[in-house]
Write an enzyme that holds these catalytic residues in place. Structure first.
Site, PDB file in Angstrom:
ATOM      1  N   HIS A   1       1.105   5.111  -2.423  1.00  0.00           N
ATOM      2  CA  HIS A   1       1.801   5.513  -3.572  1.00  0.00           C
ATOM      3  C   HIS A   1       2.233   6.312  -3.853  1.00  0.00           C
ATOM      4  O   HIS A   1       3.000   6.973  -3.414  1.00  0.00           O
ATOM      5  CB  HIS A   1       0.728   6.915  -3.086  1.00  0.00           C
TER       6      HIS A   1
ATOM      7  N   HIS B   1       1.079  -1.469  -0.261  1.00  0.00           N
ATOM      8  CA  HIS B   1      -0.104   0.199   0.025  1.00  0.00           C
ATOM      9  C   HIS B   1       0.643   1.219   0.254  1.00  0.00           C
ATOM     10  O   HIS B   1       1.165   1.925   0.845  1.00  0.00           O
ATOM     11  CB  HIS B   1      -1.093  -0.211   1.162  1.00  0.00           C
TER      12      HIS B   1
ATOM     13  N   HIS C   1      -9.451   1.082  -1.801  1.00  0.00           N
ATOM     14  CA  HIS C   1      -9.096   1.824  -0.531  1.00  0.00           C
ATOM     15  C   HIS C   1     -10.199   1.827   0.504  1.00  0.00           C
ATOM     16  O   HIS C   1     -11.799   1.283  -0.540  1.00  0.00           O
ATOM     17  CB  HIS C   1      -9.173   3.779  -0.353  1.00  0.00           C
TER      18      HIS C   1
ATOM     19  N   GLU D   1     -11.867   2.898   5.681  1.00  0.00           N
ATOM     20  CA  GLU D   1     -10.554   3.809   6.015  1.00  0.00           C
ATOM     21  C   GLU D   1     -11.078   4.462   7.053  1.00  0.00           C
ATOM     22  O   GLU D   1     -11.613   4.581   8.066  1.00  0.00           O
ATOM     23  CB  GLU D   1      -9.586   4.564   5.287  1.00  0.00           C
TER      24      GLU D   1
ATOM     25  N   ASP E   1       1.539   4.009   2.814  1.00  0.00           N
ATOM     26  CA  ASP E   1       0.985   4.713   2.509  1.00  0.00           C
ATOM     27  C   ASP E   1       1.515   5.905   1.530  1.00  0.00           C
ATOM     28  O   ASP E   1       1.777   5.455   0.570  1.00  0.00           O
ATOM     29  CB  ASP E   1       0.346   4.704   3.163  1.00  0.00           C
ATOM     30  N   ASP E   2       1.546   7.468   1.938  1.00  0.00           N
ATOM     31  CA  ASP E   2       2.740   8.267   1.332  1.00  0.00           C
ATOM     32  C   ASP E   2       3.374   9.013   2.392  1.00  0.00           C
ATOM     33  O   ASP E   2       3.383   9.934   2.867  1.00  0.00           O
ATOM     34  CB  ASP E   2       1.607   9.621   1.322  1.00  0.00           C
TER      35      ASP E   2
HETATM   36 ZN   LIG Z   1      -4.043   4.487   0.557  1.00  0.00          ZN
END
Ligand SMILES: [Zn+2]
Length: 330
Positions: free
Chosen positions: A11, A9, A189, A192, A270-271
């Protein structure tokens, strides 16, 4: 040596560090509204999802050429390798680039220039997953999938990201059916910030094989039982959850309860440029704050390889799993 792990996961646009943003801005003659990297790093201390998304899309303006996407991916792979990542399944958001006049081919071929050499250069095998922005229309998602058709030999699957609430999975039924018909793997996703029903819908309507985030499943015991029974992997991102206030503090994160429930959890970043850490940083944080035992950490690493899209290379999966079992904690 860090614990070997897969990152599922991630990005790629969320790996843009302030230094590289300024370098690419200078190369492309893009004027950023920040005096220097210090001021930009200050902007990375956003307080909520909307201010994060505003900055995230603003900075994408520096990504214009194949070289830019190659440099972005290489910078991520170097950091990930240093934190024990052995396999990375990398999301990208083509709509955020197409809307700025950057073509699909520029994005995919640029990323591929890094991914295609990642094993030799970084010791990381890779997969590429095309994500649809769920706050854009279903028609736009379908156009994006069509634009990607010449590049499907580079793309393993599709995903669904960006602002979740108000954009239920069912909105993307047709594009997921089309993706399945093209032989693409499916993730999304869900759960969340959106409710547990979005997770059920992602499984039943979109046919996803993995759920990204999914932590709100804990509000629905029947859903938890199903996820355990069907061995559906969840790609959790603990530091992201804290920064976006999905949980109040890391100490409140449901990860230990989710593992106790028998869920197939993985830990991801994630980021990472925006949320305070890469994959290994997330592992370190949950170990420190949630008191996870070495066996729990090993389970998380094992899960990451079990959940990876390595079905076409089982020999490699087994090799990675053997690395996890052989690992000795420092
Ligand atoms: Zn994400």
């Amino acid at each position: 040596m860090p614990l070997p792990k897969a990152e599922l996961h991630l990005h790629v646009e969320g790996t843009l560090e302030p230094e590289l943003a300024f370098e690419l801005a200078a190369r492309n003659g893009v004027k950023l509204p920040y005096a220097d990297t210090d001021e930009l790093r200050e902007a990375y201390r956003f307080q909520d999802l909307q201010s994060f998304l505003n900055l995230y899309y603003e900075l994408m303006a520096v990504l214009r050429t194949e070289q830019d996407f190659e440099d972005l991916a290489n910078a991520y792979l170097a950091r990930a390798a240093a934190q024990g990542v052995r396999h990375a399944e990398i999301f990208f958001d083509p709509q955020a680039h197409l809307s700025r006049g950057v073509e699909m081919g520029t994005v995919v071929e640029g990323l591929w220039r890094a991914l295609g050499r990642s094993e030799e250069g970084h010791g990381i095998s890779t997969r590429l997953i095309l994500c649809f922005l769920r706050d854009e229309s279903a028609e736009s998602a379908m156009e994006t999938l069509q634009a990607a058709r010449p590049y499907l030999d580079r793309i393993t699957g599709v995903g669904l990201d960006s602002a979740e609430v108000g954009h239920p999975p069912v909105k993307f039924r047709e594009v997921y059916e089309a993706a399945a018909a093209l032989g693409l793997r499916r993730v999304a996703h869900a759960g969340e910030e959106g409710p547990p029903q979005y997770i059920t819908e992602a499984l039943d309507v979109l046919g996803v094989e993995r759920v990204d985030h999914g932590l709100r499943c804990m509000e629905d015991p029947e859903l938890v039982a199903r996820l355990v029974r069907e061995r559906i992997p969840l790609t959790l991102c603990p530091l992201s959850n804290v920064r976006l206030r999905t949980v109040d503090t890391l100490a409140d994160h449901p990860l230990p309860a989710m593992l106790d429930a028998g869920l197939l959890c993985t830990v991801n970043s994630d980021d990472p440029a925006y949320f305070g850490g890469y994959a290994g940083d997330n592992f370190d944080a949950v170990q420190r704050t949630l008191g996870l035992t070495e066996e729990r950490l090993r389970e998380l690493a094992r899960n990451s390889f079990l959940a990876a899209f390595l079905d076409d290379d089982e020999e490699r999966r087994q090799r990675y799993l053997a690395e996890v079992e052989a690992y000795t904690f420092p």
